[in-house]
Design an enzyme around this catalytic site. Structure first.
Site, PDB file in Angstrom:
ATOM      1  N   HIS A 161       0.922   4.398  -2.687  1.00  0.00           N
ATOM      2  CA  HIS A 161       0.751   5.546  -2.375  1.00  0.00           C
ATOM      3  C   HIS A 161       1.873   6.835  -3.122  1.00  0.00           C
ATOM      4  O   HIS A 161       1.626   7.544  -3.798  1.00  0.00           O
ATOM      5  CB  HIS A 161       0.828   6.032  -0.857  1.00  0.00           C
ATOM      6  CG  HIS A 161      -0.722   5.994  -0.303  1.00  0.00           C
ATOM      7  ND1 HIS A 161      -1.274   7.096  -0.271  1.00  0.00           N
ATOM      8  CD2 HIS A 161      -1.412   5.080   0.360  1.00  0.00           C
ATOM      9  CE1 HIS A 161      -2.515   6.914   0.295  1.00  0.00           C
ATOM     10  NE2 HIS A 161      -2.645   5.579   0.587  1.00  0.00           N
ATOM     11  N   HIS A 218       0.913  -1.349   0.079  1.00  0.00           N
ATOM     12  CA  HIS A 218       0.119   0.087  -0.065  1.00  0.00           C
ATOM     13  C   HIS A 218       0.685   1.143  -0.052  1.00  0.00           C
ATOM     14  O   HIS A 218       0.544   2.213  -0.476  1.00  0.00           O
ATOM     15  CB  HIS A 218      -0.915  -0.071   1.182  1.00  0.00           C
ATOM     16  CG  HIS A 218      -1.872   1.112   1.297  1.00  0.00           C
ATOM     17  ND1 HIS A 218      -2.779   1.164   0.504  1.00  0.00           N
ATOM     18  CD2 HIS A 218      -1.936   1.982   2.303  1.00  0.00           C
ATOM     19  CE1 HIS A 218      -3.597   2.550   0.691  1.00  0.00           C
ATOM     20  NE2 HIS A 218      -3.100   2.915   1.787  1.00  0.00           N
ATOM     21  N   GLN A 274       4.094   1.555  -1.272  1.00  0.00           N
ATOM     22  CA  GLN A 274       4.295   1.926  -2.520  1.00  0.00           C
ATOM     23  C   GLN A 274       3.327   2.421  -3.514  1.00  0.00           C
ATOM     24  O   GLN A 274       3.648   3.135  -4.200  1.00  0.00           O
ATOM     25  CB  GLN A 274       5.119   0.384  -3.024  1.00  0.00           C
ATOM     26  CG  GLN A 274       5.935   0.033  -2.153  1.00  0.00           C
ATOM     27  CD  GLN A 274       7.535   1.063  -2.158  1.00  0.00           C
ATOM     28  OE1 GLN A 274       7.821   1.273  -3.125  1.00  0.00           O
ATOM     29  NE2 GLN A 274       7.684   1.447  -1.060  1.00  0.00           N
TER      30      GLN A 274
END
Length: 116
Positions: free
Chosen positions: A85, A81, A83
């Protein structure tokens, strides 16, 4: 695995998410400012976005450096998650810069027509 290592990895992961989210948020504010023809504010917001992006990258770099040293952090949904973002923020900032330039050119064209 030592709980301290898990806590440290969690902290780095959360900082990556927070900073990438802030970067994307500042980029959105930059677009909004450009839409309102406030290009000084748009530039300030893009600069803030870039600074947050650097902070996010620093968190990622620390995680990658540890991995390269053999200090493996188990892959988790939260890391994936984070990465996601980061990549979304990078893309959003790139697009925001382009959108701001379009607004600037539109403003110049309207200004030159008004001045005729």
């Amino acid at each position: 695995m030592d709980q301290t290592v898990n806590d440290e990895a969690l902290q780095k992961t959360m900082m990556l998410i927070i900073n990438a989210g802030n970067a994307k948020g500042f980029a959105k504010e930059a677009i909004d400012a450009a839409k309102a023809n406030d290009f000084d504010l748009a530039d300030q917001k893009i600069n803030q976005a870039q600074k947050s992006l650097v902070d996010a990258h620093n968190s990622q770099t620390e995680m990658i450096t540890k991995e390269a040293r053999g200090e493996h952090t188990p892959l988790s949904l939260l890391i994936v998650h984070s990465q996601d973002h980061l990549m979304t923020a990078i893309t959003y900032i790139d697009l925001a810069k382009e959108i701001i330039e379009v607004y600037k050119k539109m403003n110049e064209k309207v200004g030159s027509k008004d001045g005729q």
